[in-house]
Design an enzyme around this catalytic site. Structure first.
Site, PDB file in Angstrom:
ATOM      1  N   GLU A  51       4.278   3.573 -11.558  1.00  0.00           N
ATOM      2  CA  GLU A  51       4.055   4.840 -12.084  1.00  0.00           C
ATOM      3  C   GLU A  51       5.257   5.478 -13.003  1.00  0.00           C
ATOM      4  O   GLU A  51       4.745   6.200 -14.013  1.00  0.00           O
ATOM      5  CB  GLU A  51       3.701   5.765 -11.031  1.00  0.00           C
ATOM      6  CG  GLU A  51       2.448   5.523 -10.201  1.00  0.00           C
ATOM      7  CD  GLU A  51       1.921   6.447  -9.221  1.00  0.00           C
ATOM      8  OE1 GLU A  51       0.948   7.276  -9.286  1.00  0.00           O
ATOM      9  OE2 GLU A  51       2.754   6.519  -8.115  1.00  0.00           O
ATOM     10  N   GLU A  68      -1.309   1.422  -2.791  1.00  0.00           N
ATOM     11  CA  GLU A  68      -1.201   2.433  -1.986  1.00  0.00           C
ATOM     12  C   GLU A  68      -2.390   2.374  -0.977  1.00  0.00           C
ATOM     13  O   GLU A  68      -2.437   2.851   0.089  1.00  0.00           O
ATOM     14  CB  GLU A  68      -1.186   3.777  -2.660  1.00  0.00           C
ATOM     15  CG  GLU A  68       0.010   4.155  -3.290  1.00  0.00           C
ATOM     16  CD  GLU A  68       0.355   3.636  -4.625  1.00  0.00           C
ATOM     17  OE1 GLU A  68       1.412   4.079  -5.510  1.00  0.00           O
ATOM     18  OE2 GLU A  68      -0.388   2.584  -5.199  1.00  0.00           O
TER      19      GLU A  68
END
Length: 694
Positions: A105, A125
């Site tokens: 990210e 995740e």
């Protein structure tokens, strides 16, 4: 923490370096450092562009999950990434190692990305019951399209640098010195007057109108019970349907829901438990290990062949022994067929198939095993057969060779006594199919040497297993608890439930199949042989005969005979209720004077699950398992307990031990059966208002 991230200039390029071993996790200090060093770079008039790079092993490999559940400390990662994306100077991420989760990210907040050819990137995740919460679900779809983003985010698997380049996640792949390659790339961008490139400003490409509904449908069965995969789909859908800022807000809402969910708490528990289970309490970290460069397996049946494949997959030469040529040839042929099927699915090349087959050496003679470092016996679950095997191994194996038994229930101490070297004997209980199932229940005998334990726990990891160390008792941890559940399932049918009802309750809890479908898959004769062995070894405490024994004696062995507790059609593993079995059950009830009654689903759940919790508490008391997490890891990786419930004992804590203890006490009063006598540990924890993990 000020030194965790540093800024320097290399000519006209500013370099922001993260140095927070071992994996440069994005903890509060790193986030703060990234922010302050960016501001320093922007204020440096000599810097025409900025490169972000990780020192040591990797680019930031993800969030610092030690911060989960703690009050948030600023700056928040989305805010840091937003600053990078809003930079007035070009920012280039230089990626090596694994840029996962928050690490990727951060890279997506940069204008351009350069990766070392060995690097991997991903958003895993979902495997912690979460979704990327710092813009990953909003930026990745804008870069690679909605479908490719769904595959990465919902699947959670990393992609290699080469594939990331093809997908457009990275802009260049370099070999050798990453910093030099990144600086050269940055200088070229500056020279070419390359534009700022903010992913947030890109449009999302969607390939099909009903993408999200069809994607949900495609994962519905496999992801049954999990919450995170479906929240991931909703988040990517927001990237398509909402402006960037609103999509970010939706991502945070969905992330927040997952963060406080029981499913994510369970998945994070499993994540840590899997790592902790490799550390054996009381075994010093510096315990020496024996060299294991070669192996042997006794028995070329389904289990033996699967075990041999594990060693070949890890590049360890393995001999496989059978007493008859026909059985040996059949076993080797099945191994080859398994590898060929994997190659057909594109997961192996034909060259790799041949390499692995070359590592498997068939033999009919024990004398060929004199030079192996570890040998695993995988023959029938019969003590007389085990005795004959281990006396031969004791005769032929070199001093210091590890002698392991794959027994699932028998006394490892007694098996060790068949040799003159009990210190070298250990249980290595693989689960079927052994080349697929991740669990390896390692059983320490009372005389097993520490270096043998250390070696086998390390070997478990080498051959791709999750090794758990347990002590000696009938069935060890997994099967001891399983046998109590299976007996309770049979008793519930005796009292009026039907097998399909019992199976549905456990399936609905999250198991891949119920107790009776599982017996059919494993083979009804497996449990039958274990019961017969017990009746022979210990007639006074042996299990009473029940209707499942009659099924086996009538040739109903399970799926392999297309008839067990359920009926099966050729090539179809769907269990179908059987009228013949109903008659056998009715006859058993009549012969034993059992009056039937209505059995509720709630009673089935309580009796099948609470009997396991009570037995698990006894296992902990006796030291058969050292910690609750050992029990939970065994049930997740060996018996299909749903990951999103965290394991039998973690689940028990969620239900509440007081609730379970009260029911166990009630069942004990009603039945007088010792299996329902509350374990002292369960009683103690319940009365203190604690859980197994308190």
């Amino acid at each position: 923490m000020s030194e965790v991230v540093s800024y320097r200039r290399e000519g006209e390029i500013g370099v922001i370096s993260v140095n927070y071993p071992p994996v440069n996790a994005l903890g509060q200090g790193v986030r703060e450092g990234l922010q302050s060093c960016l501001r320093e770079g922007l204020a440096d008039d000599q810097a025409k562009a900025l490169v972000v790079i990780g020192e040591g092993r990797t680019f930031p490999a993800g969030a610092d999950i030690r911060e989960f559940g703690k009050p948030p400390a600023g700056p928040a990662l989305p805010d840091v990434i937003n600053e990078y994306e809003s930079s007035e100077k070009l920012v280039i991420a230089a990626i090596h190692g694994t840029a996962l989760g928050g690490g990727l990210e951060v890279a997506l907040g940069c204008d351009y990305r350069v990766a070392l050819d060995s690097a991997k990137v991903g958003l895993p995740e979902v495997k912690l019951g979460l979704l990327p919460g710092a813009g990953g679900t909003q930026r990745l779809p804008r870069l690679v399209g909605a479908k490719a983003a769904l595959d990465m985010i919902v699947g959670g698997n990393p992609v290699k640098a080469k594939n990331a380049l093809e997908m457009g996640i990275v802009d260049d792949v370099v070999s050798g010195d990453l910093l030099e390659g990144a600086l050269a790339y940055a200088r070229k961008l500056v020279a070419d007057k390359a534009p700022l490139r903010r992913i947030r400003d890109l449009d999302v490409q969607t390939e099909e109108a009903d993408l999200f509904a069809s994607y949900e449908k495609s994962i519905a069965r496999k992801q049954r019970g999990f919450k995170a995969p479906f929240h991931c789909i909703k988040a990517v859908q927001a990237a398509v349907e909402l402006p960037f800022e609103e999509g970010m807000k939706r991502e945070r809402e969905l992330f927040g829901e997952l963060l406080v969910s029981s499913e994510s708490a369970a998945q994070r528990h499993v994540f840590f438990a899997e790592r902790e289970v490799a550390k054996v309490p009381g075994l010093p970290k510096d315990t020496p290990k024996r060299d294991v460069n070669s192996a042997a397996v006794i028995g070329a049946g389904t289990m033996g062949g699967g075990i041999a494949m594990n060693f070949a997959n890890a590049g360890i030469p393995v001999k496989i022994l059978e007493v008859k040529e026909e059985a040996l040839e059949k076993g080797i042929a099945i191994i080859r067929k398994n590898y060929e099927n994997t190659a057909k699915k594109g997961r192996l090349t034909q060259e790799q198939v041949e390499q692995r087959m070359a590592l498997i050496q068939p033999t009919l003679s024990y004398d060929d095993l004199g030079d192996v470092d570890v040998v695993i016996e995988a023959v029938f679950e019969n003590m007389d057969v085990k005795e004959a095997v281990f006396k031969e191994l004791d005769r032929v194996c070199k001093p210091g060779a590890i002698l392991a038994t794959n027994t699932s229930t028998l006394d490892v101490n007694r098996i060790a006594s068949f040799t003159k070297r009990p210190q070298d004997v250990i249980g290595m209980h693989f689960f079927s199919p052994a080349n697929v199932m991740k669990l390896l229940e390692n059983v320490r005998g009372e005389k097993t040497a520490d270096d043998v334990i250390a070696t086998v726990m390390d070997l478990s990891r080498r051959i791709g297993k999750v090794g758990v160390l347990v002590g000696v008792c009938h069935g060890f941890v997994g099967n001891r608890m399983l046998h109590k559940r299976q007996a309770e399932a049979v008793q519930l049918v005796n009292e009026g439930a039907n097998p399909a009802q019992v199976d549905k309750v456990l399936f609905d809890l999250g198991f891949p199949m119920g107790p009776f479908a599982m017996s059919d898959l494993a083979g009804m004769d497996v449990g039958y042989r274990i019961r017969e062995e017990l009746r022979k070894e210990n007639p006074e405490n042996a299990p009473a005969r029940n209707w499942t024994d009659e099924l086996v004696e009538n040739g109903r062995m399970g799926q392999k005979t297309q008839a067990g507790v359920f009926d099966y059609k050729e090539g179809d593993r769907t269990p179908v209720p059987s009228a013949e079995v109903d008659k056998i059950i009715a006859k058993f009830r009549e012969e034993n004077g059992i009056a039937t009654r209505e059995v509720t689903d709630q009673e089935i759940l309580e009796r099948c699950m609470y009997v396991m919790v009570n037995e698990g508490a006894k296992i902990l008391e006796e030291g058969i398992a050292a910690r609750p997490l050992d029990v939970d890891v065994i049930w997740i990786y060996g018996y299909g307990f749903p990951v999103y419930r965290g394991g039998v004992l973690f689940w028990a804590d969620q239900v509440g031990l007081k609730t379970i203890y009260d029911k166990v006490s009630q069942f004990h009063q009603e039945t007088g059966d010792d299996v329902w006598k509350p374990a002292p540990l369960l009683e103690k924890l319940a009365k203190e208002g604690k859980g197994f993990y308190s």
